[in-house]
Design a protein around this motif. Structure first.
Motif, PDB file in Angstrom:
ATOM      1  N   THR A  82       0.834  -1.206   0.000  1.00  0.00           N
ATOM      2  CA  THR A  82       0.000   0.000   0.000  1.00  0.00           C
ATOM      3  C   THR A  82       0.869   1.257   0.000  1.00  0.00           C
ATOM      4  OG1 THR A  82      -0.162  -0.233   2.388  1.00  0.00           O
ATOM      5  CG2 THR A  82      -2.039  -0.989   1.094  1.00  0.00           C
ATOM      6  N   GLN A  88       1.918   6.050  -6.202  1.00  0.00           N
ATOM      7  CA  GLN A  88       0.858   6.836  -6.849  1.00  0.00           C
ATOM      8  C   GLN A  88       1.371   7.658  -8.031  1.00  0.00           C
ATOM      9  OE1 GLN A  88       0.049   8.028  -2.699  1.00  0.00           O
ATOM     10  NE2 GLN A  88      -1.998   8.349  -3.485  1.00  0.00           N
ATOM     11  N   ALA A  96       4.860  20.000  -0.414  1.00  0.00           N
ATOM     12  CA  ALA A  96       4.703  18.533  -0.331  1.00  0.00           C
ATOM     13  C   ALA A  96       6.029  17.857   0.014  1.00  0.00           C
ATOM     14  CB  ALA A  96       4.170  17.993  -1.650  1.00  0.00           C
ATOM     15  N   GLU A 132       8.924  15.081   4.183  1.00  0.00           N
ATOM     16  CA  GLU A 132      10.159  14.858   4.956  1.00  0.00           C
ATOM     17  C   GLU A 132       9.894  14.860   6.458  1.00  0.00           C
ATOM     18  OE1 GLU A 132      13.621  16.419   1.890  1.00  0.00           O
ATOM     19  OE2 GLU A 132      13.062  17.680   3.595  1.00  0.00           O
ATOM     20  N   SER A 191       8.105  11.713   7.400  1.00  0.00           N
ATOM     21  CA  SER A 191       9.039  10.573   7.400  1.00  0.00           C
ATOM     22  C   SER A 191       9.903  10.589   8.659  1.00  0.00           C
ATOM     23  CB  SER A 191       9.948  10.630   6.172  1.00  0.00           C
ATOM     24  OG  SER A 191       9.218  10.383   5.021  1.00  0.00           O
ATOM     25  N   LEU A 194      -7.528   8.191  -2.958  1.00  0.00           N
ATOM     26  CA  LEU A 194      -6.711   8.955  -3.913  1.00  0.00           C
ATOM     27  C   LEU A 194      -5.390   9.385  -3.318  1.00  0.00           C
ATOM     28  CD1 LEU A 194      -9.442  11.208  -5.575  1.00  0.00           C
ATOM     29  CD2 LEU A 194      -8.250   9.281  -6.594  1.00  0.00           C
ATOM     30  N   GLY A 195      -5.316   9.408  -1.988  1.00  0.00           N
ATOM     31  CA  GLY A 195      -4.063   9.755  -1.341  1.00  0.00           C
ATOM     32  C   GLY A 195      -4.038  11.187  -0.824  1.00  0.00           C
ATOM     33  N   CYS A 196      -2.857  11.616  -0.421  1.00  0.00           N
ATOM     34  CA  CYS A 196      -2.695  12.938   0.195  1.00  0.00           C
ATOM     35  C   CYS A 196      -2.066  13.908  -0.807  1.00  0.00           C
ATOM     36  CB  CYS A 196      -1.786  12.825   1.417  1.00  0.00           C
ATOM     37  SG  CYS A 196      -2.423  11.696   2.659  1.00  0.00           S
ATOM     38  N   TYR A 197      -2.611  15.102  -0.853  1.00  0.00           N
ATOM     39  CA  TYR A 197      -2.143  16.100  -1.799  1.00  0.00           C
ATOM     40  C   TYR A 197      -1.969  17.451  -1.119  1.00  0.00           C
ATOM     41  CZ  TYR A 197      -3.376  13.035  -5.683  1.00  0.00           C
ATOM     42  OH  TYR A 197      -3.441  11.992  -6.557  1.00  0.00           O
ATOM     43  N   LEU A 216       1.380  15.590  -5.115  1.00  0.00           N
ATOM     44  CA  LEU A 216       1.167  14.384  -4.309  1.00  0.00           C
ATOM     45  C   LEU A 216       2.168  14.305  -3.158  1.00  0.00           C
ATOM     46  CD1 LEU A 216      -0.146  11.439  -4.264  1.00  0.00           C
ATOM     47  CD2 LEU A 216       1.891  10.778  -5.521  1.00  0.00           C
ATOM     48  N   ILE A 217       1.669  13.918  -1.987  1.00  0.00           N
ATOM     49  CA  ILE A 217       2.575  13.541  -0.890  1.00  0.00           C
ATOM     50  C   ILE A 217       2.584  12.015  -0.914  1.00  0.00           C
ATOM     51  CG2 ILE A 217       3.124  13.819   1.565  1.00  0.00           C
ATOM     52  CD1 ILE A 217       0.991  16.049   1.611  1.00  0.00           C
ATOM     53  N   PRO A 218       3.673  11.402  -1.395  1.00  0.00           N
ATOM     54  CA  PRO A 218       3.629   9.956  -1.653  1.00  0.00           C
ATOM     55  C   PRO A 218       3.716   9.119  -0.387  1.00  0.00           C
ATOM     56  CG  PRO A 218       5.783  10.794  -2.170  1.00  0.00           C
ATOM     57  CD  PRO A 218       4.987  11.967  -1.675  1.00  0.00           C
ATOM     58  N   LEU A 219       2.658   9.159   0.437  1.00  0.00           N
ATOM     59  CA  LEU A 219       2.697   8.438   1.709  1.00  0.00           C
ATOM     60  C   LEU A 219       2.177   7.016   1.557  1.00  0.00           C
ATOM     61  CD1 LEU A 219       1.395  11.336   3.915  1.00  0.00           C
ATOM     62  CD2 LEU A 219       3.737  10.536   3.709  1.00  0.00           C
ATOM     63  N   ASN A 220       0.917   6.889   1.228  1.00  0.00           N
ATOM     64  CA  ASN A 220       0.373   5.547   0.967  1.00  0.00           C
ATOM     65  C   ASN A 220      -0.874   5.677   0.110  1.00  0.00           C
ATOM     66  OD1 ASN A 220      -1.948   5.885   2.720  1.00  0.00           O
ATOM     67  ND2 ASN A 220      -0.473   5.734   4.402  1.00  0.00           N
ATOM     68  N   ILE A 221      -1.263   4.558  -0.451  1.00  0.00           N
ATOM     69  CA  ILE A 221      -2.374   4.564  -1.401  1.00  0.00           C
ATOM     70  C   ILE A 221      -3.684   4.904  -0.720  1.00  0.00           C
ATOM     71  CG2 ILE A 221      -3.702   3.121  -2.996  1.00  0.00           C
ATOM     72  CD1 ILE A 221      -1.151   1.464  -3.371  1.00  0.00           C
ATOM     73  N   THR A 222      -3.867   4.371   0.474  1.00  0.00           N
ATOM     74  CA  THR A 222      -5.167   4.506   1.118  1.00  0.00           C
ATOM     75  C   THR A 222      -5.324   5.830   1.864  1.00  0.00           C
ATOM     76  OG1 THR A 222      -4.273   3.390   3.048  1.00  0.00           O
ATOM     77  CG2 THR A 222      -5.397   2.018   1.432  1.00  0.00           C
TER      78      THR A 222
END
Lengths: 376, 178
Positions: free
Chosen positions: A82, A126, B49, B54, B57, B94-97, B113-119
């Motif tokens: 995920t 994504q 973003a 960062e 993380s 859709l994720g975090c933006y 996009l903040i590429p954290l996770n899909i959900t």
């Protein structure tokens, strides 16, 4: 009648001026737009690199929980992720830029069902269809071992130590041991000398005196070189098989895989571990058992369960009676064919590139990310 | 046709044409301006973003519940002399933006996009304006007020806090009294 022509002509001039102005405006704005998009691509690359290197990633498990230690969990397939990240999971504060060797090995693992494909990574990051990317991971110290010179009771292995620009590293500390299996036990032969030839150019010769080897046949069949090169805290390790009866095996988590079917249902596995003292590395070996020989889910590979996996193990040897299986924990993929969303391309498309030095299995690697837009 | 009528028709047609052409030109220049503003908004959104990702993380890596991390960011006061807004979006599936948009033209916006996770789970983006609590202490001696807009005269920062899940957002630093 000529009056109408005058008005029409005036009108045409006005339209021409407006069209020219609009074209000029567009052409002036285009370079600005391109610069902005290039800058954004750089920032996006930096953003993705941070995510990949600082985050552990995650995958859901059958019991409803989520695991961050997805690399060694053989129930997690690449498509299950995920979120994607390669950082090593820890119960306490994680070290930055320390990557999990199992997660990294998943990226080009030989067993298909356990490999994480570039498309799965793109989906979990994504990226959609907007971006393509490629990863390269290679050691900071470029260590090349040339074919050995065998003369009587001596074996000499020429070793070249370079940096990534091809410049020699003369002051490196080189340590080597030769491991072989005899009568079901692992034996080791320490290097009799490590000399520079000339050392100033990063050229070394690792010599082994084989006069003390009691069973030459077993030695020739299973000999495997463990080589460590240390330079100013940076380390590169190789575990290379040279024996005539040795074959490649693969370790993921606490399982060993090899191609074909299992010749034995259980056996002993020899794990070579390494530790540092001062500016040099040293090797030791420990023995554990392999059990539960099964066939991997997608066939073609035998899978064994290890009774224990030493965290600092860098190499593994397993003798099933007919073949000696040798596995290494080193990682290397380079170029467009390594790990890329377009593996068939001969070069990377024009885009952005960023790299960081990371630690994987206590070795220093360069981690490079290429990112490009699929359309501008 | 008398010459004067011809002139009247010609002049009216030219004036009409001038108006139409002027309107068309303003439309074209408006589209180009919006395109350029989108590029600048994209730069801002990507920058926010990147920094937000960062600090999230780092808070995640700390493995230490209760930890708060902040990072000062430099945001432009205006885009092409106009005000803009920054919103944090966490859209399920859709994720975090990070979304940056013009105040006067909400249709002109850019997302990063903040590429954290899909959900989009596990991270709570504070996308609503919070005027008072919680105020997170910052290493610089001030306090962070979570916010979703921008205004001049403040030092902006991104922050992340780990309690039961990671909360993160855009804030502005209010200097300590005295």
């Amino acid at each position: 009648m000529h009056t109408i022509y005058e008005y029409l002509f005036t009108g045409l001039i006005i339209v021409a001026i407006v069209v020219a102005s609009a074209t000029m405006l567009t052409s002036i704005s285009m370079p600005l737009k391109m610069i902005s998009e290039r800058e954004q691509l750089k920032v996006t690359t930096e953003k993705l690199l941070s995510q990949v290197l600082l985050s552990t990633g995650s995958a859901p498990l059958a019991d409803g929980t989520v695991t961050a230690d997805w690399g060694r969990n053989l129930n997690v397939a690449g498509a299950d992720l995920t979120s994607f990240g390669l950082a090593k999971q820890s119960e306490t504060t994680r070290e930055s830029f320390v990557l999990d060797v199992d997660k990294v090995q998943r990226l080009n693992f030989s067993v298909n069902s356990l490999r994480v494909e570039p498309r799965s990574v793109a989906t979990s990051l994504q990226l959609g269809n907007d971006y393509g990317f490629a990863l390269e991971i290679f050691p900071v110290l470029n260590v090349t071992v040339r074919p050995p010179k065998v003369t009587g009771s001596s074996e000499e292995y020429p070793v070249l130590v370079r940096n990534n620009e091809g410049m020699p590293i003369p002051g490196a500390s080189v340590t080597a041991e030769m491991y072989y299996i005899v009568n079901g036990y692992v034996a080791n032969l320490s290097a009799s000398s490590v000399s520079g030839t000339p050392k100033e150019l990063g050229n070394f010769t690792v010599s082994f005196d084989t006069r003390g080897v009691s069973n030459k046949t077993a030695f020739e069949r299973s000999k495997t070189l463990a080589l460590s090169v240390d330079y100013e805290g940076t380390r590169s390790i190789q575990f290379r098989r040279y024996g005539t009866g040795t074959y490649d095996a693969y370790v993921l988590g606490d399982c060993l895989f090899h191609s074909g079917s299992a010749a034995k249902s259980s056996g002993s596995i020899f794990e070579v571990i390494t530790y540092r003292r001062g500016s040099s590395s040293y090797f030791r070996n420990v023995t554990f058992t392999l059990t539960n020989a099964t066939t991997a889910a997608d066939g073609g590979y035998a899978r064994y369960q290890m009774s224990y996996l030493e965290p600092s193990a860098i190499g593994f040897m397993f003798d099933d009676g007919s073949k000696v299986w040798v596995a290494s924990r080193s990682v290397f993929f380079y170029g467009p064919g390594g790990f890329s969303t377009i593996p068939s391309a001969s070069t990377f498309p024009l885009g952005s590139q960023l790299q960081r030095v990371v630690t994987i299995a206590d070795q220093a690697y360069v981690f490079r990310l290429y990112l490009w837009r699929m359309s501008w | 046709m008398p010459v004067s009528i011809t002139h009247v028709i010609g002049t009216v047609a030219l004036l009409g044409m001038l108006i139409a052409v002027g309107f068309a030109f303003s439309l074209i220049s408006s589209v180009i301006e919006a395109d350029l503003m989108k590029g600048q908004l994209g730069d801002v959104a990507e920058y926010v973003a990147l920094n937000l990702g960062e600090v999230i993380s780092l808070v995640d890596a700390s493995n230490y519940p209760g930890v708060t991390m902040t990072k000062a960011i430099e945001l432009p006061e205006t885009i092409s002399g106009k005000s803009y807004n920054i919103m944090l979006l966490n859209q399920t599936g859709l994720g975090c933006y990070v979304q940056a948009s013009m105040v006067s033209r909400p249709d002109v916006y850019a997302r990063s996009l903040i590429p954290l996770n899909i959900t989009g789970s596990g991270v709570w983006l504070r996308d609503e304006t919070v005027q008072d609590e919680p105020w997170w202490p910052t290493p610089l001696g001030g306090t962070v007020i979570p916010t979703n807009g921008t205004s001049a005269g403040f030092r902006y920062l991104v922050w992340a806090h780990w309690q039961t899940e990671i909360e993160a957002g855009l804030g502005r630093e209010k200097p300590s009294a005295g």
